[in-house]
Design a protein around this motif. Structure first.
Motif, short mmCIF file in Angstrom:
data_model
loop_
_atom_site.label_atom_id
_atom_site.label_comp_id
_atom_site.label_asym_id
_atom_site.label_seq_id
_atom_site.Cartn_x
_atom_site.Cartn_y
_atom_site.Cartn_z
N THR A 133 0.88 -1.16 0.00
CA THR A 133 0.00 0.02 0.06
C THR A 133 0.70 1.46 0.12
OG1 THR A 133 -0.15 0.11 2.56
CG2 THR A 133 -1.71 -1.27 1.24
N LEU A 134 2.27 1.09 -0.20
CA LEU A 134 2.94 2.02 0.06
C LEU A 134 2.79 3.34 -1.14
CD1 LEU A 134 5.20 3.06 2.08
CD2 LEU A 134 6.99 1.83 0.55
N LEU A 135 2.97 2.70 -2.22
CA LEU A 135 2.69 3.66 -3.52
C LEU A 135 1.39 4.28 -3.45
CD1 LEU A 135 4.70 1.94 -6.22
CD2 LEU A 135 5.45 3.47 -4.47
N PRO A 136 0.34 3.48 -3.58
CA PRO A 136 -1.22 4.06 -3.68
C PRO A 136 -1.34 4.86 -2.57
CG PRO A 136 -1.06 1.73 -3.15
CD PRO A 136 0.22 1.87 -3.42
N ALA B 42 4.43 8.79 -14.66
CA ALA B 42 5.82 9.11 -13.97
C ALA B 42 5.93 9.79 -12.56
CB ALA B 42 6.86 9.90 -14.95
N GLY B 43 4.73 9.66 -12.14
CA GLY B 43 4.63 10.50 -10.89
C GLY B 43 4.08 12.09 -10.74
N LYS B 255 11.77 1.67 -8.11
CA LYS B 255 11.19 1.95 -9.37
C LYS B 255 10.45 3.24 -9.04
CE LYS B 255 12.30 -0.79 -12.50
NZ LYS B 255 13.29 -0.40 -13.44
N ALA B 256 9.56 3.35 -8.15
CA ALA B 256 8.59 4.56 -8.02
C ALA B 256 9.33 5.73 -7.57
CB ALA B 256 7.51 4.06 -7.12
N TYR B 262 5.94 5.25 -11.85
CA TYR B 262 5.11 4.86 -10.83
C TYR B 262 4.36 3.85 -11.37
CZ TYR B 262 4.86 7.95 -6.83
OH TYR B 262 5.26 8.59 -5.65
N GLY B 263 3.73 3.86 -12.77
CA GLY B 263 2.96 2.94 -13.08
C GLY B 263 3.59 1.47 -12.92
#
Lengths: 288, 295
Positions: A133-136, B42-43, B255-256, B262-263
């Protein structure tokens, strides 16, 4: 510990001679392996930075350099970070206990159609990795302005601790007889009344376990704490070392002092609540 | 009489806050993650939908992803083949400790209670090339040629990570089996003693089989935790050197946040969830059949 058959020692077991010696050697080696790094930590937290490059493995601090702890307190803003960590943990614990008691009661004592699937759904939460859940959450918190607020930590901490907490609560509730509650229903008591007057007092040991486990998981969490918070005034304790790595990267003694300061509350909590922690950890696994 | 225990309004208010929190923090993020995994975001700025291309790229041409999976399997094997057998042995032995039993238990468990953050920093210092304890120790016993840049070489770095994870988690593994050993009824011991069984026979023929259900749960938990691993790796090596110690969660992070993909990062994130669920299901099935007779 968790079963009525608990024994203090193996009946009739006495070792002597060779096996006894082997036993002592093995156990000593194990304890040294588990504890030595920590002893090293506390030892070197009291030494000057120059001592880090000497050839000694351990060195008697003579005199102990308490200045490291003073430096740590001052330069790493320990009181502020400590308070922040405490606040985040405390609010999370209240949320976790409230939600897991309420849900635990509804899921074990009350009758409704979606009871079993709901229980299964909550339990599946135990398998989901918290860092998926870190990114979302980073994006959602960014959009909703929750980034750089304590809610960004408290909400996920609480949510991910609910399944195991509820598991402990429901396991305990199943051992509590329903007679008291049945009598209370006849006397015209409502469900909230019953939870507050009958269930909560009975649940005290289980709640203690849930609270201690929750404290340890919130207190020790690190990745979210550094990802979601980047305002100095809101930082929590793990960030203390990052302060030191940046500004005083050569002051190793003080860095070790910071590490010692972070681990002392955990050790204290463990020694105070050993039984609760043991119960919490073994709650799920032993029953199978 | 049980009418009030079936009252829908009460049930709703008891369940709603927790379920809301649970869905908002666990299920919604996974859905959001899935959505972004279908984009090339890309964020910052605009992005387009690319369908399942991120997933296709991961499976077809991303050696680091497979390396991350391999590392998780390696860690899982370390847990199951080294840490757990040793934990079972120690759990059986500790109860012969007499008045030292309690102290032994506390000493073995203490590392597990301390923040991963602290213990990892500590181990990083131990492996340090300048003042690290390990190189100093090798120097003192005359094995100067064994000195290494422990975290700087791919195969040593992953070995160090597996070791530190096993060290930190040993207390948990031990405690779970210890509770299992303690749960073996006293009469079984006494009966075996009367029949003249030795301590070793007793542990192998009676205690060990009775631990089977505990073993099953613990093996599943250990392997899943190997796939979930993040903090130790993040703090020790951040996945380096040259991506050799990446795990899924550190890989999605880099990666993010480091490469601004991001994707792509979200696609790894979704796969992490799927893999953990799949591993749990498969292991539960497989092991249930194997040890079912005791459960």
């Amino acid at each position: 510990m968790s079963s009525p058959n608990t024994r203090d020692s193996v009946p009739g077991a006495k070792m002597s001679g060779g096996p006894r010696l082997l036993f002592v050697v093995l156990m000593t080696a194990l304890v040294v392996a588990e504890l030595f790094p920590l002893i090293w930590l506390f030892d070197f937290s009291l030494l000057g930075s120059g001592d880090f490059f000497g050839s000694d493995i351990l060195k008697w601090p003579n005199p102990p350099k308490w200045q490291n702890y003073v430096d740590a307190f001052r330069n790493a803003h320990i009181p502020l970070l400590f308070g922040n960590s405490l606040l985040v943990s405390a609010v999370s614990i209240v949320l976790i206990v409230a939600c897991s008691v309420a849900m635990g009661y509804a899921l074990t004592r009350m009758h409704w159609r979606w009871r079993k699937p709901t229980l299964a759904l909550v339990m599946a939460g135990m398998i989901i990795p918290i860092y998926s859940t870190l990114l979302p959450n980073f994006m959602v918190f960014n959009e909703t302005g929750l980034l750089n607020s304590y809610f960004a930590l408290i909400l996920p901490y609480a949510a991910f601790q609910i399944p195991i907490s509820m598991y402990i609560i429901t396991g305990f509730l199943e051992t509590v007889p329903r007679a008291l509650e049945e009598a209370a229903v006849i006397d015209g008591m409502t469900v909230p009344g019953m939870i507050f007057k009958i269930i909560l007092p009975l649940l005290k040991p289980a709640i203690a376990t849930v609270a201690v486990m929750a404290f340890l998981s919130c207190w020790n969490e690190f990745i979210m704490a550094v990802t979601y918070i980047d305002k100095d005034a809101l930082r929590t304790l793990p960030f203390a070392v990052v302060y030191f790595m940046g500004q005083y990267s050569s002051n190793y003694g003080a860095q070790f002092a910071v590490l010692a300061i972070i681990s002392i509350p955990s050790i204290l909590i463990y020694t105070l609540f050993t039984d609760q922690i043991n119960r919490g950890i073994t709650a799920g696994a032993v029953k199978g | 009489m049980h009418n009030i225990l079936g009252d829908r309004k009460t049930i709703f208010w008891l369940m709603a806050p927790g379920l809301l929190l649970f869905s908002l923090m666990i299920f919604v993020p996974i859905a959001v993650s899935f959505y972004y995994s279908l984009t090339n975001w890309a964020g910052v700025g605009d992005y387009g939908m690319v369908g399942f291309r991120n997933y296709a790229d991961i499976f077809a041409s991303d050696p680091v992803f497979w390396k991350s999976l391999l590392n998780s399997v390696l860690l899982g094997l370390g847990f199951v083949l080294v840490q757990h057998p040793f934990a079972i042995l120690v759990a059986m032995l500790v109860q012969y400790g007499g008045r030292w039993e309690k102290l032994l238990r506390v000493c073995i468990f203490i590392p597990a209670i301390i923040s991963t953050f602290v213990t990892t920093k500590l181990w990083t210092s131990i492996f340090d090339t300048q003042f690290g304890l390990l190189n100093r120790l090798l120097d003192q016993v005359g094995l100067t040629s064994w000195q290494q840049d422990w975290l700087g070489q791919p195969h040593w770095a992953i070995a160090c990570i597996v070791f530190v994870c096993m060290w930190q988690g040993f207390g948990y593994a031990f405690l779970l089996y210890y509770a299992g050993v303690k749960g073996v009824p006293k009469d079984l011991y006494e009966a075996a003693m009367l029949d003249g069984a030795s301590g070793a026979q007793l542990n192998r023929r009676i205690v060990l089989p009775l631990l089977a259900p505990v073993l099953r749960v613990n093996v599943v938990l250990a392997i899943v935790s190997a796939f979930k691993q993040m903090e130790t790796v993040y703090l020790m090596t951040s996945g380096g050197p040259a991506n050799s110690t990446q795990f899924l969660s550190t890989y999605l992070y880099s990666k993010a946040f480091r490469e601004s993909l991001y994707g792509y990062g979200n696609a790894i994130s979704v796969l992490l969830v799927v893999i953990c669920l799949a591993v749990t299901l498969v292991l539960n099935r497989a092991l249930k059949r194997e040890v079912g007779e005791y459960g």
